[in-house]
Design a protein around this motif. Structure first.
Motif, PDB file in Angstrom:
ATOM      1  N   SER A 318      31.693  -3.051 -26.207  1.00  0.00           N
ATOM      2  CA  SER A 318      31.372  -4.471 -26.056  1.00  0.00           C
ATOM      3  C   SER A 318      31.710  -5.323 -27.279  1.00  0.00           C
ATOM      4  O   SER A 318      31.500  -6.534 -27.237  1.00  0.00           O
ATOM      5  CB  SER A 318      29.878  -4.635 -25.740  1.00  0.00           C
ATOM      6  N   LYS A 319      32.239  -4.719 -28.350  1.00  0.00           N
ATOM      7  CA  LYS A 319      32.477  -5.472 -29.585  1.00  0.00           C
ATOM      8  C   LYS A 319      33.862  -5.138 -30.139  1.00  0.00           C
ATOM      9  O   LYS A 319      34.390  -4.043 -29.883  1.00  0.00           O
ATOM     10  CB  LYS A 319      31.404  -5.134 -30.629  1.00  0.00           C
ATOM     11  N   ARG A 372      23.642  -7.755 -32.219  1.00  0.00           N
ATOM     12  CA  ARG A 372      23.578  -7.948 -30.774  1.00  0.00           C
ATOM     13  C   ARG A 372      23.720  -6.593 -30.082  1.00  0.00           C
ATOM     14  O   ARG A 372      24.650  -5.837 -30.325  1.00  0.00           O
ATOM     15  CB  ARG A 372      24.681  -8.892 -30.310  1.00  0.00           C
ATOM     16  N   THR A 373      22.779  -6.299 -29.204  1.00  0.00           N
ATOM     17  CA  THR A 373      22.771  -5.027 -28.493  1.00  0.00           C
ATOM     18  C   THR A 373      22.658  -5.285 -27.000  1.00  0.00           C
ATOM     19  O   THR A 373      21.772  -6.019 -26.549  1.00  0.00           O
ATOM     20  CB  THR A 373      21.578  -4.155 -28.949  1.00  0.00           C
ATOM     21  N   TYR A 374      23.571  -4.693 -26.249  1.00  0.00           N
ATOM     22  CA  TYR A 374      23.567  -4.850 -24.793  1.00  0.00           C
ATOM     23  C   TYR A 374      22.865  -3.661 -24.143  1.00  0.00           C
ATOM     24  O   TYR A 374      22.582  -2.649 -24.788  1.00  0.00           O
ATOM     25  CB  TYR A 374      25.004  -4.970 -24.274  1.00  0.00           C
ATOM     26  N   ALA A 375      22.612  -3.786 -22.826  1.00  0.00           N
ATOM     27  CA  ALA A 375      21.924  -2.735 -22.088  1.00  0.00           C
ATOM     28  C   ALA A 375      22.686  -1.419 -22.222  1.00  0.00           C
ATOM     29  O   ALA A 375      23.911  -1.370 -22.091  1.00  0.00           O
ATOM     30  CB  ALA A 375      21.811  -3.132 -20.619  1.00  0.00           C
ATOM     31  N   GLU A 377      23.002   0.324 -24.927  1.00  0.00           N
ATOM     32  CA  GLU A 377      23.513   0.566 -26.269  1.00  0.00           C
ATOM     33  C   GLU A 377      22.375   0.959 -27.211  1.00  0.00           C
ATOM     34  O   GLU A 377      21.235   0.513 -27.050  1.00  0.00           O
ATOM     35  CB  GLU A 377      24.230  -0.665 -26.816  1.00  0.00           C
ATOM     36  N   GLU A 405      29.063   5.163 -27.959  1.00  0.00           N
ATOM     37  CA  GLU A 405      29.428   3.851 -27.404  1.00  0.00           C
ATOM     38  C   GLU A 405      30.903   3.509 -27.604  1.00  0.00           C
ATOM     39  O   GLU A 405      31.359   2.451 -27.192  1.00  0.00           O
ATOM     40  CB  GLU A 405      28.549   2.765 -28.044  1.00  0.00           C
TER      41      GLU A 405
END
Length: 592
Positions: A318-319, A372-375, A377, A405
């Motif tokens: 995601s990053k 920032r952390t998503y579901a 992670e 991840e």
């Protein structure tokens, strides 16, 4: 614990200092007479500002050269005191620091000194003011806290007590155990300062080289233990005269100072088994989990890591972040960061309890870092060191770690190793703060410091490490006029020569080392000619001591980062310090 700090510790105007003290979380301040004299604000305005900021005015200081004088001088001294008492009433201070006479004392008689102090105390009592008498280490007749206490006892006034200053006591080698013989109610104030062990006159030592607690060589936990056992219940206050701190940003220095007091109180409570003022237990690091390099474009770092035999582990789901690894040595490349050029921006530590490590760092004043952390992670909590370097803690098994991840890569590479050390460079004004943070928040201990010659002057190197050496942070202090030392990551492997050959074959050019170095190496060590030729062919450094050998080499610098590959043979525990001047000169030559 109530905390206080003398305004002389900080740079700026008096109002700037007061704002910085409040922002750092101090409860009170010692107002220096010189700071008030140079302020445009009236004593009433300073009093009101302190009230708005929630700061008590714990001490007004100093009043000098009073006792042990002839009657004419005494009369003038009493006049001076009355004028200062007027100021104290206006500013709202009820305790004044009286230093033992240095300049005008002519009568070496305790009875005379006590009588004169009694007269001063009587004048002060009429205004509700207390006198805290302090034995200066260079006082003419009174330079020992025990002597000051005897005179206070002779004077026998309820508003006359002593001020204990750790520098004046420990710099003279006086035994602080005698503090426990003083009535705690008569210890009117406590001032704390650390200092390095130096051989110089005590006045210069005091005026220029004091440090915050935990940064010098004084046994301050034992000192504070004696004071508390004596029954002292007032604030722990800092009085640190230091040329660096009085030039640097007041807000940052105040935060640095506050951290030092928190750590001192915690260490003192821990050593004595006290429950008050305790932080959550320190978390010993078991290793470096990863090192993060941040920058706008890190493609050159990608290429260099591939040439060194690192495995590309993939991109983050995601990053804009990539992961490279060489066995257990993991390097994150983060292109979402603010930095223009590549630099070491953070690192992770493996501990038993990450939440406790973060809690301790926050209690020591380190700001929390948002990630920032998503579901789905993994959440890695972090704080920022004083210079902005981010420190993460991890306590989960490897199969549940953040490394899962990253997708699209492989764990197989030509090189395997671990992070041996992360070398961090600091400017002169940031160095002491960084060392204190590493000791207090990261629970690392300091090795003896060393000075390394460089083309720009002497570089002071201080290694902070765990006892077993699994985490090592060499910290380099640049000379005042020199550029900031470049940071680097050292990866330890089993065969540095094989890694070097692989990297050369992949097109990586190492830092070029002059032939003169190998001539000197041949003179210092009786090396096999073939081995020496290999070292020279591959631009490798070598060192040896009684415990083992050290082979290492350096990559070119990418932005503000370079890598070092190291091999430790036997029990070698150093860093090839003898080679550092050659490395620094080579880096300077190739930078132009």
């Amino acid at each position: 614990m109530r905390t206080s700090i003398a305004t002389v510790c900080l740079s700026g105007s008096l109002t700037e200092k007061l704002h910085a003290c409040a922002a750092a979380g101090f409860d009170g301040v010692e107002i220096m007479d010189a700071d008030l004299t140079s302020a445009y604000e009236s004593p009433e305005e300073i009093r009101a500002l302190c009230a708005r900021l929630g700061l008590s005015i714990d001490l007004f200081q100093p009043f000098r050269d009073f006792e042990g004088v002839d009657e004419v001088t005494l009369a003038d001294n009493l006049r001076r005191a009355e004028a200062k008492f007027d100021i104290m009433e206006r500013i709202g201070a009820d305790t004044i620091l009286l230093c033992s006479n240095v300049g005008t004392a002519t009568v070496d008689d305790d009875e005379v000194a006590a009588r004169q102090l009694g007269q001063l105390a009587d004048l002060a009592a009429a205004r509700g003011i207390r006198i805290a008498y302090e034995a200066l280490a260079w006082g003419r007749y009174v330079d020992d806290y025990r002597h000051a206490w005897r005179i206070v006892q002779l004077a026998d006034r309820p508003n006359l007590g002593v001020c204990l200053d750790s520098f004046h006591i420990l710099s003279r080698g006086h035994d602080p155990a005698g503090i426990e013989q003083i009535d705690g109610d008569k210890i009117f104030f406590l001032q704390l300062a650390d200092a390095p062990a130096l051989q110089m006159d005590v006045l210069s030592w005091s005026r220029h080289h004091r440090l915050f607690p935990g940064e010098g060589d004084f046994a301050l936990t034992a000192f504070l233990s004696h004071v508390i056992r004596a029954g002292y219940t007032g604030p722990l206050s800092l009085e640190v005269f230091n040329d660096t701190f009085r030039q640097t940003d007041a807000v940052r220095t105040a935060a640095h100072a506050r951290r030092s007091l928190t750590w001192l109180a915690d260490r003192t409570a821990t050593e004595n088994g006290w429950s008050e003022d305790r932080l959550v237990s320190a978390q010993a690091a078991h290793g470096i989990d990863f090192v993060e390099v941040a920058g706008a474009d890190l493609s050159d770092m990608d290429q260099m890591l591939a040439q060194l035999g690192f495995a590309f582990r993939g991109r983050h789901r995601s990053k804009p972040v990539r992961l490279w690894s060489a066995g257990d040595a993991r390097i994150i490349l983060n292109e979402q960061a603010k930095h223009e050029q590549a630099q070491v921006a953070g690192f992770g530590l493996v501990v038993d309890d990450a939440a406790a490590a973060v809690e301790r760092a926050l209690a020591l004043g380190a700001p929390s870092v948002f990630r920032r952390t998503y579901a789905g992670e993994h959440e890695l909590r972090a704080v920022a060191a004083p210079d902005g370097t981010e420190v993460y803690w991890h306590d989960q098994p490897a199969d549940e770690s953040w490394a899962t991840e990253f997708d699209g890569g492989s764990t197989i590479g030509a090189t395997a190793g671990v992070i041996d050390h992360v070398n961090l460079g600091y400017r002169w004004q940031d160095f002491d703060d960084a060392v204190l943070f590493a000791a207090s928040a990261l629970s690392l201990t300091a090795e003896s410091s060393s000075d390394v010659p460089s083309p720009n002057g002497l570089v002071r190197s201080q290694v902070m490490r765990t006892e077993d050496g699994v985490v090592r942070l060499p910290m380099n202090l640049a000379p005042p006029t020199a550029p900031l030392p470049t940071r680097h990551i050292a990866v330890r492997c089993d065969d540095a020569i094989a890694v070097a050959r692989h990297a050369r074959a992949a097109g990586l050019t190492f830092l070029p080392i002059p032939r003169n170095y190998y001539d000197d190496l041949s003179a210092r060590f009786d090396l096999d000619e073939g081995f020496l030729a290999t070292l020279q062919e591959l631009d490798l450094f070598y060192d040896r001591d009684a415990d083992g050998e050290f082979i290492h080499f350096y990559t070119p610098t990418v932005g503000g980062v370079f890598l070092e590959i190291v091999e430790r043979r036997g029990g070698y525990d150093g860093y090839g310090a003898v080679n550092a001047p050659v490395r620094l000169a080579a880096q300077r030559a190739t930078a132009h």
